[in-house]
Structures are given as structure tokens and as C-alpha cells.
Motif scaffolding. Sequence first.
Motif, PDB file in Angstrom:
ATOM      1  N   UNK A  47       4.896   7.585   1.053  1.00 38.15           N
ATOM      2  CA  UNK A  47       5.121   6.324   1.757  1.00 38.15           C
ATOM      3  C   UNK A  47       4.749   5.178   0.826  1.00 38.15           C
ATOM      4  N   UNK A  48       5.655   4.236   0.696  1.00 37.02           N
ATOM      5  CA  UNK A  48       5.406   3.073  -0.143  1.00 37.02           C
ATOM      6  C   UNK A  48       5.800   1.809   0.612  1.00 37.02           C
ATOM      7  N   UNK A  49       4.827   0.908   0.810  1.00 38.17           N
ATOM      8  CA  UNK A  49       5.068  -0.344   1.537  1.00 38.17           C
ATOM      9  C   UNK A  49       5.666  -0.081   2.921  1.00 38.17           C
ATOM     10  N   UNK A  50       5.164   0.946   3.582  1.00 36.67           N
ATOM     11  CA  UNK A  50       5.593   1.242   4.938  1.00 36.67           C
ATOM     12  C   UNK A  50       6.910   1.986   5.051  1.00 36.67           C
ATOM     13  N   UNK A  51       7.499   2.393   3.933  1.00 33.37           N
ATOM     14  CA  UNK A  51       8.793   3.078   3.945  1.00 33.37           C
ATOM     15  C   UNK A  51       8.659   4.441   3.266  1.00 33.37           C
ATOM     16  N   UNK A  52       9.217   5.470   3.883  1.00 38.92           N
ATOM     17  CA  UNK A  52       9.197   6.813   3.300  1.00 38.92           C
ATOM     18  C   UNK A  52      10.068   6.822   2.044  1.00 38.92           C
ATOM     19  N   UNK A  53       9.541   7.376   0.976  1.00 35.80           N
ATOM     20  CA  UNK A  53      10.274   7.396  -0.288  1.00 35.80           C
ATOM     21  C   UNK A  53      10.387   8.819  -0.827  1.00 35.80           C
ATOM     22  N   UNK A  54      11.273   9.006  -1.790  1.00 38.82           N
ATOM     23  CA  UNK A  54      11.519  10.329  -2.359  1.00 38.82           C
ATOM     24  C   UNK A  54      10.429  10.745  -3.340  1.00 38.82           C
ATOM     25  N   UNK A  55       9.860   9.793  -4.025  1.00 40.65           N
ATOM     26  CA  UNK A  55       8.847  10.094  -5.050  1.00 40.65           C
ATOM     27  C   UNK A  55       7.591   9.277  -4.774  1.00 40.65           C
ATOM     28  N   UNK A  56       6.428   9.775  -5.204  1.00 44.95           N
ATOM     29  CA  UNK A  56       5.191   9.044  -4.960  1.00 44.95           C
ATOM     30  C   UNK A  56       5.057   7.827  -5.861  1.00 44.95           C
ATOM     31  N   UNK A  57       4.431   6.788  -5.330  1.00 50.46           N
ATOM     32  CA  UNK A  57       4.145   5.616  -6.148  1.00 50.46           C
ATOM     33  C   UNK A  57       2.977   5.935  -7.087  1.00 50.46           C
ATOM     34  N   UNK A  58       2.905   5.239  -8.206  1.00 52.02           N
ATOM     35  CA  UNK A  58       1.869   5.520  -9.200  1.00 52.02           C
ATOM     36  C   UNK A  58       0.462   5.279  -8.654  1.00 52.02           C
ATOM     37  N   UNK A  59       0.334   4.265  -7.768  1.00 57.44           N
ATOM     38  CA  UNK A  59      -0.989   3.920  -7.252  1.00 57.44           C
ATOM     39  C   UNK A  59      -1.218   4.468  -5.840  1.00 57.44           C
ATOM     40  N   UNK A  60      -0.455   5.505  -5.458  1.00 65.92           N
ATOM     41  CA  UNK A  60      -0.533   6.031  -4.091  1.00 65.92           C
ATOM     42  C   UNK A  60      -1.905   6.638  -3.798  1.00 65.92           C
ATOM     43  N   UNK A  61      -2.383   6.407  -2.583  1.00 69.07           N
ATOM     44  CA  UNK A  61      -3.621   7.015  -2.105  1.00 69.07           C
ATOM     45  C   UNK A  61      -3.292   8.399  -1.555  1.00 69.07           C
TER      46      UNK A  61
ATOM     47  N   UNK B 275       0.838  -1.185   0.000  1.00 69.32           N
ATOM     48  CA  UNK B 275       0.000   0.000   0.000  1.00 69.32           C
ATOM     49  C   UNK B 275       0.883   1.248   0.000  1.00 69.32           C
ATOM     50  N   UNK B 276       0.518   2.233  -0.820  1.00 72.15           N
ATOM     51  CA  UNK B 276       1.295   3.468  -0.926  1.00 72.15           C
ATOM     52  C   UNK B 276       0.403   4.674  -0.631  1.00 72.15           C
ATOM     53  N   UNK B 277       1.010   5.707  -0.045  1.00 68.98           N
ATOM     54  CA  UNK B 277       0.261   6.905   0.322  1.00 68.98           C
ATOM     55  C   UNK B 277       1.050   8.155  -0.058  1.00 68.98           C
ATOM     56  N   UNK B 278       0.308   9.206  -0.373  1.00 71.41           N
ATOM     57  CA  UNK B 278       0.886  10.538  -0.546  1.00 71.41           C
ATOM     58  C   UNK B 278       0.175  11.472   0.425  1.00 71.41           C
ATOM     59  N   UNK B 279       0.897  11.911   1.445  1.00 66.91           N
ATOM     60  CA  UNK B 279       0.334  12.839   2.426  1.00 66.91           C
ATOM     61  C   UNK B 279       0.618  14.250   1.930  1.00 66.91           C
ATOM     62  N   UNK B 280      -0.430  14.971   1.570  1.00 62.57           N
ATOM     63  CA  UNK B 280      -0.286  16.240   0.864  1.00 62.57           C
ATOM     64  C   UNK B 280      -0.334  17.442   1.807  1.00 62.57           C
ATOM     65  N   UNK B 281       0.718  18.282   1.725  1.00 67.96           N
ATOM     66  CA  UNK B 281       0.709  19.583   2.386  1.00 67.96           C
ATOM     67  C   UNK B 281       0.880  19.583   3.883  1.00 67.96           C
ATOM     68  N   UNK B 282       1.473  18.525   4.431  1.00 66.37           N
ATOM     69  CA  UNK B 282       1.638  18.466   5.884  1.00 66.37           C
ATOM     70  C   UNK B 282       2.868  19.205   6.377  1.00 66.37           C
ATOM     71  N   UNK B 283       2.927  19.387   7.685  1.00 64.10           N
ATOM     72  CA  UNK B 283       4.105  19.972   8.330  1.00 64.10           C
ATOM     73  C   UNK B 283       5.000  18.814   8.759  1.00 64.10           C
ATOM     74  N   UNK B 284       6.134  18.662   8.066  1.00 68.30           N
ATOM     75  CA  UNK B 284       7.016  17.514   8.259  1.00 68.30           C
ATOM     76  C   UNK B 284       8.373  17.992   8.758  1.00 68.30           C
ATOM     77  N   UNK B 285       8.940  17.277   9.733  1.00 70.02           N
ATOM     78  CA  UNK B 285      10.233  17.685  10.278  1.00 70.02           C
ATOM     79  C   UNK B 285      11.344  17.413   9.268  1.00 70.02           C
ATOM     80  N   UNK B 286      12.131  18.429   8.997  1.00 75.70           N
ATOM     81  CA  UNK B 286      13.263  18.318   8.083  1.00 75.70           C
ATOM     82  C   UNK B 286      14.558  18.289   8.890  1.00 75.70           C
ATOM     83  N   UNK B 287      15.264  17.178   8.817  1.00 74.03           N
ATOM     84  CA  UNK B 287      16.520  17.047   9.566  1.00 74.03           C
ATOM     85  C   UNK B 287      17.562  18.068   9.104  1.00 74.03           C
ATOM     86  N   UNK B 288      17.771  18.257   7.792  1.00 71.99           N
ATOM     87  CA  UNK B 288      18.771  19.244   7.351  1.00 71.99           C
ATOM     88  C   UNK B 288      18.444  20.666   7.817  1.00 71.99           C
TER      89      UNK B 288
END
Length: 265
Positions: A25-39, A1-14
Motif C-alpha cells: 500500500x502506497x499513499x492509501x492505494x494498493x500497488x504491485x510493488x513495495x515502496x522503498x520506505x514502506x513500513x 505513508x507506505x506499508x507492506x503487509x507481510x504474509x496475509x490471507x488476501x482475496x484474489x479476484x482471478x
Amino acid sequence: MAYSLKGGRVYSVPDGRYVTRDLYISEGIISEVPAKDAIEIDVSGKFVYPGFVDSHAHLIGTGRKELEVDLENCDSVEKLETALNVERDIVRARGWDQEVLGFMPVRKILDSIISRPVIITRRCGHIASANSAFIKLFSLERLHGLDGTDIDLGILKERALDEVERNVLLTSGEVEAAIEAGTKAFLKYGVTSVHSDDYHGIEYELLMQRLAGIVDLRVYEKFCVSREEDLEMILLGRQFENEFFQLNAAKLYLDGSLGARTAAM
């Protein structure tokens, strides 16, 4: 399962701060790009955190609190009577505190306000009070004196209370309802993993089956043991382990609680 959380306030380490960005998020792992079937989920303006882990909780106990009579705000006999006035064959309630009530809810008091079998457990879970109907229904006179239990007063403590739990077992439906209610309560506050202790008043294999069926909360079960031979049951429980359920610890009581006056102190 893949998700795209849009417009949230996310902590940036840098950056060392929260920034507004999409989180993929794709298969429970944060990814750089959204999956094609992301919710896509709109979280605009909301803070996005990792799931919290509760290191000591009672999943089923939390669920039972949602389902059973709540006595936390009872500060008089009148409020206690009102709270216990429910249409159930056996009334279970929890949450009282003698410091809040102003008195100990002993057998005589319970008998005066309710005729149906009732057992009310203190907020700490180490002591309970039962009325005459409950005591007679389960023949609890045999527990008198165990860990300070006083059947004349209707007061059950520690191992006597554990014995009651073993005799008044929850049904499969009650266990399932408690797990569902407890899971919702934890997820509501962002708790996604729980180190839990649930072996109270439940048939062991039924407990393992129900915990192994959870798919939206990770449960790390701490098996409560009272005898050395009980440790062998952990091997049976491990046959039910999966991605969301693990049984890898034992819990032993060495003392009681201060509020229940059962601690060695």
C-alpha cells in the motif's frame, strides 16, 4: 505513508479465493510493488479486508458508552444501585431496558438509591429517567407534558430529552475523550468509515472542530435538525470539511421508538 503487509490471507479476484501473499500500500492505494520506505507489518495467517463502512452510527455516542455508566446488564434494583454508585458530580448512564430491569426506573426509585443528580437514558436514546436532584438542578418542571414527558415520574421523552441535552452540554474534554473512545471502538472491528449523527448535547462549533480533527477514521456527519432554519448551519459546518470529515446530509425525526413507547404506532 507506505506499508507492506507481510504474509496475509488476501482475496484474489482471478482465483476467486483467499491466497497467502504480501500486500503493498502506497499513499492509501494498493500497488504491485513495495515502496522503498514502506513500513513492514507481519500479518501472517491473518485475513486482510478492506475497511468496513457503518452506514448509521453515533461516533460520540459510542464513545460516551465506553466512558459512562453501562446499564445494559442491570436486571434488578440492587444492580441498578450498584452501577450508579460512582463518584461523579452528575451521574450519566445509559443502556437500561424496562423489559430487562423488570420495572420502569422512575423518579421515586432513583431517589431511593442515589442522592446525587442522575439521568439514565434508555438503550434506544428516546427516553430517559432523572431523579429529583437532577430535575431541580436544571429546572426541568417546565418540560412536563412535552411529548408525553412526566416530570412527576421523572420520565423525559423525545424533544424534552433533546432540551436536556442542549442544557447539559458536554465539555471540550468530554467530547475529545468520547471521540477517542468511539474511534478506538470502531477501528477495533475494522470499521474505518462512519456515517454518524453526533449533534446531541454539544455546542455546534465545538463539535465541528473536534470532528474535523480526526485523522484515523472517516466521518460522514448527518446533522440532526429540528427546525427548517437549522439547515443553514450545514453551510457553517462545511467550512470544516477535509479528507476525513464531510457534512453532507441532514437527519430529521418523524417518529419515536417502539421500546420507549414514543412511536406513533
